[in-house]
Write a protein that holds these residues in place. Structure first.
Motif, PDB file in Angstrom:
ATOM      1  N   SER A  18       0.831  -1.201   0.000  1.00  0.00           N
ATOM      2  CA  SER A  18       0.000   0.000   0.000  1.00  0.00           C
ATOM      3  C   SER A  18       0.863   1.249   0.000  1.00  0.00           C
ATOM      4  O   SER A  18       1.934   1.283   0.581  1.00  0.00           O
ATOM      5  N   SER A  19       0.387   2.300  -0.614  1.00  0.00           N
ATOM      6  CA  SER A  19       1.159   3.537  -0.708  1.00  0.00           C
ATOM      7  C   SER A  19       0.742   4.574   0.325  1.00  0.00           C
ATOM      8  O   SER A  19       1.157   5.712   0.244  1.00  0.00           O
ATOM      9  N   SER A  20      -0.057   4.202   1.320  1.00  0.00           N
ATOM     10  CA  SER A  20      -0.531   5.189   2.287  1.00  0.00           C
ATOM     11  C   SER A  20       0.609   5.821   3.078  1.00  0.00           C
ATOM     12  O   SER A  20       0.573   6.999   3.392  1.00  0.00           O
ATOM     13  N   ASP A  21       1.668   5.050   3.403  1.00  0.00           N
ATOM     14  CA  ASP A  21       2.809   5.614   4.118  1.00  0.00           C
ATOM     15  C   ASP A  21       3.718   6.417   3.206  1.00  0.00           C
ATOM     16  O   ASP A  21       4.463   7.269   3.670  1.00  0.00           O
ATOM     17  N   ASP A  22       3.670   6.149   1.906  1.00  0.00           N
ATOM     18  CA  ASP A  22       4.554   6.836   0.972  1.00  0.00           C
ATOM     19  C   ASP A  22       4.196   8.311   0.840  1.00  0.00           C
ATOM     20  O   ASP A  22       5.021   9.108   0.415  1.00  0.00           O
ATOM     21  N   ASP A  23       2.961   8.686   1.161  1.00  0.00           N
ATOM     22  CA  ASP A  23       2.526  10.073   1.033  1.00  0.00           C
ATOM     23  C   ASP A  23       2.964  10.926   2.230  1.00  0.00           C
ATOM     24  O   ASP A  23       2.930  12.150   2.165  1.00  0.00           O
ATOM     25  N   THR A  24       3.377  10.292   3.321  1.00  0.00           N
ATOM     26  CA  THR A  24       3.808  11.020   4.512  1.00  0.00           C
ATOM     27  C   THR A  24       5.206  11.577   4.280  1.00  0.00           C
ATOM     28  O   THR A  24       6.117  10.841   3.910  1.00  0.00           O
ATOM     29  N   PRO A  25       5.400  12.885   4.502  1.00  0.00           N
ATOM     30  CA  PRO A  25       6.741  13.454   4.312  1.00  0.00           C
ATOM     31  C   PRO A  25       7.741  12.814   5.278  1.00  0.00           C
ATOM     32  O   PRO A  25       7.420  12.553   6.435  1.00  0.00           O
ATOM     33  N   LYS A  26       8.932  12.558   4.807  1.00  0.00           N
ATOM     34  CA  LYS A  26       9.984  11.963   5.613  1.00  0.00           C
ATOM     35  C   LYS A  26      10.702  13.054   6.409  1.00  0.00           C
ATOM     36  O   LYS A  26      10.910  14.156   5.930  1.00  0.00           O
ATOM     37  N   ASP A  27      11.093  12.729   7.643  1.00  0.00           N
ATOM     38  CA  ASP A  27      11.889  13.634   8.481  1.00  0.00           C
ATOM     39  C   ASP A  27      13.320  13.566   7.987  1.00  0.00           C
ATOM     40  O   ASP A  27      13.971  12.524   8.085  1.00  0.00           O
ATOM     41  N   MET A  28      13.817  14.651   7.441  1.00  0.00           N
ATOM     42  CA  MET A  28      15.168  14.669   6.875  1.00  0.00           C
ATOM     43  C   MET A  28      16.073  15.704   7.556  1.00  0.00           C
ATOM     44  O   MET A  28      17.113  16.057   7.020  1.00  0.00           O
ATOM     45  N   THR A  29      15.687  16.192   8.737  1.00  0.00           N
ATOM     46  CA  THR A  29      16.493  17.202   9.415  1.00  0.00           C
ATOM     47  C   THR A  29      16.877  16.754  10.818  1.00  0.00           C
ATOM     48  O   THR A  29      16.137  16.036  11.488  1.00  0.00           O
ATOM     49  N   GLN A  30      18.037  17.222  11.248  1.00  0.00           N
ATOM     50  CA  GLN A  30      18.525  16.925  12.587  1.00  0.00           C
ATOM     51  C   GLN A  30      17.746  17.739  13.620  1.00  0.00           C
ATOM     52  O   GLN A  30      17.290  18.847  13.328  1.00  0.00           O
ATOM     53  N   PRO A  31      17.655  17.211  14.839  1.00  0.00           N
ATOM     54  CA  PRO A  31      17.074  18.017  15.919  1.00  0.00           C
ATOM     55  C   PRO A  31      18.061  19.110  16.332  1.00  0.00           C
ATOM     56  O   PRO A  31      19.213  19.110  15.883  1.00  0.00           O
ATOM     57  N   VAL A  32      17.604  20.009  17.188  1.00  0.00           N
ATOM     58  CA  VAL A  32      18.418  21.166  17.595  1.00  0.00           C
ATOM     59  C   VAL A  32      18.550  21.201  19.113  1.00  0.00           C
ATOM     60  O   VAL A  32      17.564  21.034  19.829  1.00  0.00           O
TER      61      VAL A  32
END
Length: 157
Positions: A18-32
């Motif tokens: 299923s592609s339902s998770d594919d539409d969720t933006p991925k976290d690509m940044t470090q925390p601060v």
């Protein structure tokens, strides 16, 4: 009959992808790790006495969700660096550790938070070697990205 089994297996495989998770933006940044809005502690070149307490106080931020953090304290008697700080603190002469302080503890951040202020009292043992130490903060967000902050401190009598 084999045709139906093959078609059924193929249908099950397609449904599992299923592609339902594919539409969720991925976290690509470090925390601060920041001291914005608070009095951050410890900061570079601070001096503490054996038997006192370090009142740890920092703010953690992430664009999606925070995960956990780790605090590590270790000696810097050999003058190594972690390259996360621009401060030049006055250092004692290099020496061989006899009874150095080693502190290493993980802390969980409540689930779902994007902003968290951590306040922890860390007691300094009375019988440790005095001298130069590194206070390391490792912050990991929910996706696994990590930020590192190293602070140089000094422990005296």
């Amino acid at each position: 009959m084999k045709k139906y089994i093959y078609a059924f297996t193929l249908l099950c495989a397609l449904c599992a992808c299923s592609s339902s998770d594919d539409d969720t933006p991925k976290d690509m940044t470090q925390p601060v790790i920041t001291g914005t809005g608070i009095t951050a502690n410890p900061t570079d070149c601070q001096t503490y006495h054996r038997g006192e307490t370090i009142a740890f106080n920092y703010v953690f931020q992430d664009d999606t969700e925070l995960g956990k953090y780790n605090i590590e304290i270790h000696n810097n008697f050999d003058h190594h660096t972690h390259s996360t700080s621009a401060a030049d603190c006055e250092m004692e002469a290099k020496k061989t550790p006899v009874n150095p302080w080693v502190y290493n503890k993980d802390f969980d951040i409540p689930a779902g938070l994007r902003l968290y202020t951590s306040r922890i009292d860390i007691p300094i043992p009375a019988g440790i070697d005095t001298g130069d130490y590194h206070f390391m903060i490792r912050l990991t967000d929910h996706a696994g990205w990590q930020q590192l902050k190293s602070v140089s401190i000094k422990i005296v009598e």
